[in-house]
Scaffold this motif. Structure first.
Motif, PDB file in Angstrom:
ATOM      1  N   GLN A  50      33.824  52.745  40.965  1.00 37.88           N
ATOM      2  CA  GLN A  50      33.563  51.639  41.899  1.00 37.88           C
ATOM      3  C   GLN A  50      32.299  50.936  41.408  1.00 37.88           C
ATOM      4  OE1 GLN A  50      32.433  52.898  45.811  1.00 37.88           O
ATOM      5  NE2 GLN A  50      33.274  51.074  46.793  1.00 37.88           N
ATOM      6  N   PRO A  51      32.445  49.834  40.676  1.00 38.31           N
ATOM      7  CA  PRO A  51      31.268  49.202  40.091  1.00 38.31           C
ATOM      8  C   PRO A  51      30.331  48.658  41.166  1.00 38.31           C
ATOM      9  CG  PRO A  51      33.307  48.232  39.237  1.00 38.31           C
ATOM     10  CD  PRO A  51      33.674  49.083  40.414  1.00 38.31           C
ATOM     11  N   SER A  52      29.057  48.562  40.824  1.00 35.24           N
ATOM     12  CA  SER A  52      28.067  47.944  41.722  1.00 35.24           C
ATOM     13  C   SER A  52      28.385  46.461  41.844  1.00 35.24           C
ATOM     14  CB  SER A  52      26.664  48.056  41.132  1.00 35.24           C
ATOM     15  OG  SER A  52      26.384  49.385  40.842  1.00 35.24           O
ATOM     16  N   PRO A  53      27.922  45.846  42.949  1.00 36.54           N
ATOM     17  CA  PRO A  53      28.093  44.393  43.051  1.00 36.54           C
ATOM     18  C   PRO A  53      27.476  43.708  41.839  1.00 36.54           C
ATOM     19  CG  PRO A  53      27.197  45.301  45.087  1.00 36.54           C
ATOM     20  CD  PRO A  53      27.211  46.420  44.099  1.00 36.54           C
TER      21      PRO A  53
ATOM     22  N   ARG B 200      29.679  32.555  44.064  1.00 38.40           N
ATOM     23  CA  ARG B 200      28.964  32.858  45.303  1.00 38.40           C
ATOM     24  C   ARG B 200      28.431  34.277  45.202  1.00 38.40           C
ATOM     25  NH1 ARG B 200      33.226  31.265  49.907  1.00 38.40           N
ATOM     26  NH2 ARG B 200      34.269  33.003  48.893  1.00 38.40           N
ATOM     27  N   VAL B 201      27.157  34.417  45.523  1.00 40.77           N
ATOM     28  CA  VAL B 201      26.566  35.753  45.520  1.00 40.77           C
ATOM     29  C   VAL B 201      27.283  36.590  46.582  1.00 40.77           C
ATOM     30  CG1 VAL B 201      24.422  37.045  45.946  1.00 40.77           C
ATOM     31  CG2 VAL B 201      24.365  34.836  44.747  1.00 40.77           C
ATOM     32  N   GLY B 202      27.679  37.786  46.236  1.00 39.29           N
ATOM     33  CA  GLY B 202      28.351  38.652  47.203  1.00 39.29           C
ATOM     34  C   GLY B 202      29.864  38.653  47.050  1.00 39.29           C
ATOM     35  N   ASP B 203      30.428  37.677  46.324  1.00 38.60           N
ATOM     36  CA  ASP B 203      31.880  37.694  46.105  1.00 38.60           C
ATOM     37  C   ASP B 203      32.238  38.845  45.163  1.00 38.60           C
ATOM     38  OD1 ASP B 203      32.869  35.700  47.669  1.00 38.60           O
ATOM     39  OD2 ASP B 203      33.125  34.224  46.061  1.00 38.60           O
ATOM     40  N   ILE B 204      33.374  39.447  45.413  1.00 37.72           N
ATOM     41  CA  ILE B 204      33.837  40.487  44.501  1.00 37.72           C
ATOM     42  C   ILE B 204      34.740  39.857  43.437  1.00 37.72           C
ATOM     43  CG2 ILE B 204      33.693  42.321  46.196  1.00 37.72           C
ATOM     44  CD1 ILE B 204      36.966  41.970  46.027  1.00 37.72           C
ATOM     45  N   ARG B 205      35.023  40.620  42.400  1.00 37.06           N
ATOM     46  CA  ARG B 205      35.871  40.102  41.320  1.00 37.06           C
ATOM     47  C   ARG B 205      37.337  40.468  41.574  1.00 37.06           C
ATOM     48  NH1 ARG B 205      36.155  36.151  37.368  1.00 37.06           N
ATOM     49  NH2 ARG B 205      37.338  36.933  35.605  1.00 37.06           N
ATOM     50  N   HIS B 206      37.604  41.759  41.836  1.00 34.09           N
ATOM     51  CA  HIS B 206      38.991  42.177  42.038  1.00 34.09           C
ATOM     52  C   HIS B 206      39.066  43.254  43.129  1.00 34.09           C
ATOM     53  CE1 HIS B 206      39.941  40.320  38.155  1.00 34.09           C
ATOM     54  NE2 HIS B 206      39.071  41.119  37.556  1.00 34.09           N
TER      55      HIS B 206
END
Ligand SMILES: NC(=O)c1ccc[n+]([C@@H]2O[C@H](COP(=O)([O-])OP(=O)(O)OC[C@H]3O[C@@H](n4cnc5c(N)ncnc54)[C@H](O)[C@@H]3O)[C@@H](O)[C@H]2O)c1
Length: 373
Positions: free
Chosen positions: A142-145, A311-317
């Motif tokens: 689970q990668p970091s933000p 946007r800061v806080g958006d996830i990738r997948h």
């Protein structure tokens, strides 16, 4: 059964209320009809035979008679904009957390209490979804933000601790909380509050974590969440569609009818204590692919621009592992993205055109340094 639905006139709440009435239940809807979702002059269409109370969910504690004798509560009322939550922190914590607290106090005050409280939580509680490293499919990561520096360098894909490339895989429920926004933190908090209160008050909390829900009835005037509605509203006015990052970020788009299937199945299914279930389509779609499918489905010919903005806080997948919902509810998503988009376009095309406010929403983020490029 008497069933209470908070947020019952929202997008998912309305679809759920109609289904519950169709099944013959006595349905009580509680909703404050916020301006952001419903506009200044809300046009309320109640499911036939449902009872409606216009009320802030935080006032439920003072009105426990609404809960009295109900078999189940669906708790859907919430502020739902991920990016907006980063600067309207008190509003989000107030509605989402204190609203849940008020519901718990109302249940405590009721003589005949609900047996189940079914929560609309979100995949956002995971932050990034699950990934694996090449050659290690058995170890979930689970990668970091992503940091603002990574995003500013257009390093879109999360990487392993050693900088290696990762591949997104279905996200199971046992991935820990790693909220990347205030909204996500409030959804995690709602889960914890209900799980803490349930055993003491004698109700079973049933936690659903929805992926990106879309479909007929979704607000077309909320510029803060719901990209399918936002993009449709722009496309029908001939406006360009801006796609953030490189367009290859992905989401799990699930039709509202499938979500309602899962919610209704949870009413009387045999469920273990502390149950948490993902609900989604179980498959990722890139945002760029989604835009092209939506435009084709709606018959729109407007430019699509991959902007490199973020946007800061958006996830990738993130996409759902549906093993638990399948095992416990027999859940199976039935609406394909192509069918769902086509149904959505027919419905949305019959609705009034709304002034696009998505650029204003983006400007609010830029002014707060929550959006880059
Ligand atoms: N739509 C999605 O993609 C998605 C994904 C994950 C989780 N969820 C969760 O599902 C639930 C329903 O989402 P939705 O898409 O139907 O959103 P929505 O915004 O359409 O509906 C929410 C409803 O809650 C009402 N509401 C807001 N604040 C309130 C308050 N203080 N008191 C009473 N009512 C209030 C609004 O008026 C609205 O009708 C939310 O809890 C949301 O966090 C939605």
């Amino acid at each position: 059964m008497k069933i209470v639905v908070t947020g019952g006139l929202g997008f998912i709440g309305q679809a759920l209320g109609r289904r519950l009435r169709g099944l013959g239940h006595d349905v009580v809807l509680v909703d404050s009809l916020t301006t952001q979702i419903h506009g200044a002059l809300p046009q309320v269409v109640l499911p036939e035979g449902a009872t409606f109370f216009r009320m802030d969910v935080r006032d439920l504690a003072r009105n426990p008679e609404l809960i009295e004798g109900c078999e189940a509560v669906y708790h859907l009322a919430a502020e739902t904009g991920t990016a907006q939550s980063m600067y309207r922190v008190q509003d989000y914590v107030g509605v989402n957390e204190l609203g849940t607290a008020a519901l718990i106090e109302a249940i405590a005050a009721a003589d005949r209490k609900p047996k189940r409280v079914i929560l609309a939580s979100s995949r956002s509680v995971y932050g990034e979804g699950a990934y694996v490293a090449p050659g290690r499919p058995d170890v979930l990561i689970q990668p970091s933000p992503r940091t603002p520096e990574q995003l500013a360098a257009n390093a879109w894909e999360p990487v392993g601790a050693d900088g290696s490339a990762l591949q997104a895989v279905p996200t199971p429920e046992n991935l820990p909380f790693f909220p990347g926004s205030i909204y996500a933190a409030t959804k995690a908090s709602q889960e914890l509050l209900l799980r803490a209160a349930g055993p003491a008050l004698g109700f079973k909390p049933v936690i659903f974590r929805f992926q990106n829900v879309y479909g007929e009835g979704q607000s077309l005037q909320n510029p803060y969440t719901g990209i399918i509605s936002i993009f449709f509203n722009r496309a029908r006015q001939g406006m360009e569609i801006p796609v953030y990052e490189d367009g290859l970020e992905s989401r799990d788009f699930v039709h509202v009818d499938d979500i309602v299937d899962g919610l209704v199945a949870a009413l009387d299914a045999d469920l273990p204590d502390g149950v948490v279930m993902n609900l989604g389509a179980g498959a990722p779609t890139t945002v760029l692919d989604l835009v092209h499918q939506l435009l084709a489905s709606g018959g729109f010919d407007v430019p699509v621009r991959v902007t490199g903005q973020y946007r800061v806080g958006d996830i990738r997948h993130c996409f759902a592992d549906l093993t638990e919902a399948r095992r416990l509810l027999g859940f199976e998503p039935r609406v394909s993205l192509a069918d769902g988009l086509s149904r959505f376009c027919v419905w949305a095309g019959s609705q009034p055109v709304h002034v696009d406010k998505s650029e204003q929403a983006a400007a609010e983020l830029r002014a707060r340094k929550l959006m880059g490029a």
